[in-house]
Design an enzyme around this catalytic site. Structure first.
Site, mmCIF file in Angstrom:
data_model
loop_
_atom_site.group_PDB
_atom_site.id
_atom_site.type_symbol
_atom_site.label_atom_id
_atom_site.label_comp_id
_atom_site.label_asym_id
_atom_site.label_seq_id
_atom_site.Cartn_x
_atom_site.Cartn_y
_atom_site.Cartn_z
ATOM 1 C CB SER A 79 -0.907 -0.009 1.239
ATOM 2 O OG SER A 79 -1.858 1.030 1.164
ATOM 3 C CG ASP A 80 3.103 4.754 -1.575
ATOM 4 O OD1 ASP A 80 4.048 4.556 -0.783
ATOM 5 O OD2 ASP A 80 2.921 5.832 -2.158
ATOM 6 C CD GLN A 81 -2.932 8.143 2.647
ATOM 7 O OE1 GLN A 81 -2.273 8.544 3.593
ATOM 8 N NE2 GLN A 81 -4.176 7.734 2.762
#
Length: 192
Positions: free
Chosen positions: A68-70
Site C-alpha cells: 500500500s502507498d498513499q
C-alpha cells in the site's frame, strides 16, 4: 489460506489490518519511492503498492502480500510526509479552507500464482478555515510529521475537518480495508 504479509513498516497499517482478525506478519520493503516523470498521483501509488508487494515475493514465495502507498494532493500538487513542524505548518496553512484528495494504492500479490490485484482508492478531506494558533496547537498535540497531509484522521486531526467524502474511511489512514477484503475474497480468504 496462504499466510498474509504486510509489505509496510507503518504502525497505522498494521493496526488497520489487525481489524480483520487474520494472522499476518510484516516486513519493510526496500524500494525507490521516487516519482517517475509524467506519472500522475494515481499511477504513482499503484506502482509503489505493487512494487512493495513484489519486492517481498522472493522471501515470501507462498504468501499473500499486501502493498500500500498513499499520497495527498492539494491543488494538483502532491504533498509528501512533512517530517518536521515547519513543513507540517505550511501544509496545513495551504489546506485551510480547501480540499485535499488522498489517493491510496493497494496491491495484493499471490506470490505462489503471481496474480497481483492493484487498485487506487480515493478519499477527500474538506478542511475548516484554520488559524495560526489552531495549527500550532494541533501540531504540538499530535506531531503528525510522518503522515501525508500533516494530520492523523484517527486522532485529533478530525477536528480540522469540515467534512469528508469517500467510500472507505480506512483509506485515509493508509490501508483501504473494504477494497482489501474484496481482494482477499478473490483469493479465497473467508472474512469473517
Amino acid at each position: 489460506m496462504l499466510p498474509l504479509v504486510l509489505a509496510s513498516s507503518s504502525p497505522y497499517r498494521r493496526e488497520l489490518l489487525a481489524r480483520l482478525r487474520l494472522p499476518f506478519t510484516w516486513s519493510t520493503p526496500a524500494i525507490d519511492e521516487s516519482r517517475k516523470p509524467e506519472e500522475d498521483a494515481s499511477e504513482l501509488v499503484q506502482r509503489l503498492a505493487r512494487e512493495k508487494a513484489q519486492t517481498l515475493a522472493t522471501t515470501y514465495n507462498q504468501h499473500l502480500i499486501i502493498g500500500s502507498d498513499q499520497v495527498a494532493v492539494l491543488a494538483g500538487q502532491i504533498l509528501g510526509k512533512p517530517h518536521d513542524i515547519m513543513r507540517a505548518t505550511a501544509q496545513l496553512q495551504a489546506a485551510s479552507g480547501s480540499s485535499v484528495h488522498f489517493l491510496t494504492g493497494l496491491a495484493l500479490l499471490n506470490s505462489t500464482s503471481g496474480r497481483c490485484q492493484v487498485d487506487c482508492v480515493s478519499f477527500t478531506v474538506h478542511f475548516r478555515e484554520l488559524d495560526e494558533n489552531s495549527i500550532k496547537r494541533y501540531l504540538e498535540a499530535e506531531q503528525p510529521f510522518d503522515c501525508a497531509g500533516s494530520f492523523k484522521a484517527e486522532g485529533l486531526g478530525v477536528s480540522l475537518f469540515r467534512r469528508t467524502e469517500g467510500t472507505d474511511a480506512t483509506s485515509l489512514i493508509g490501508l483501504p480495508l473494504i477494497r482489501l477484503v474484496d481482494m482477499l475474497r478473490q483469493e479465497g480468504v473467508q472474512i469473517p
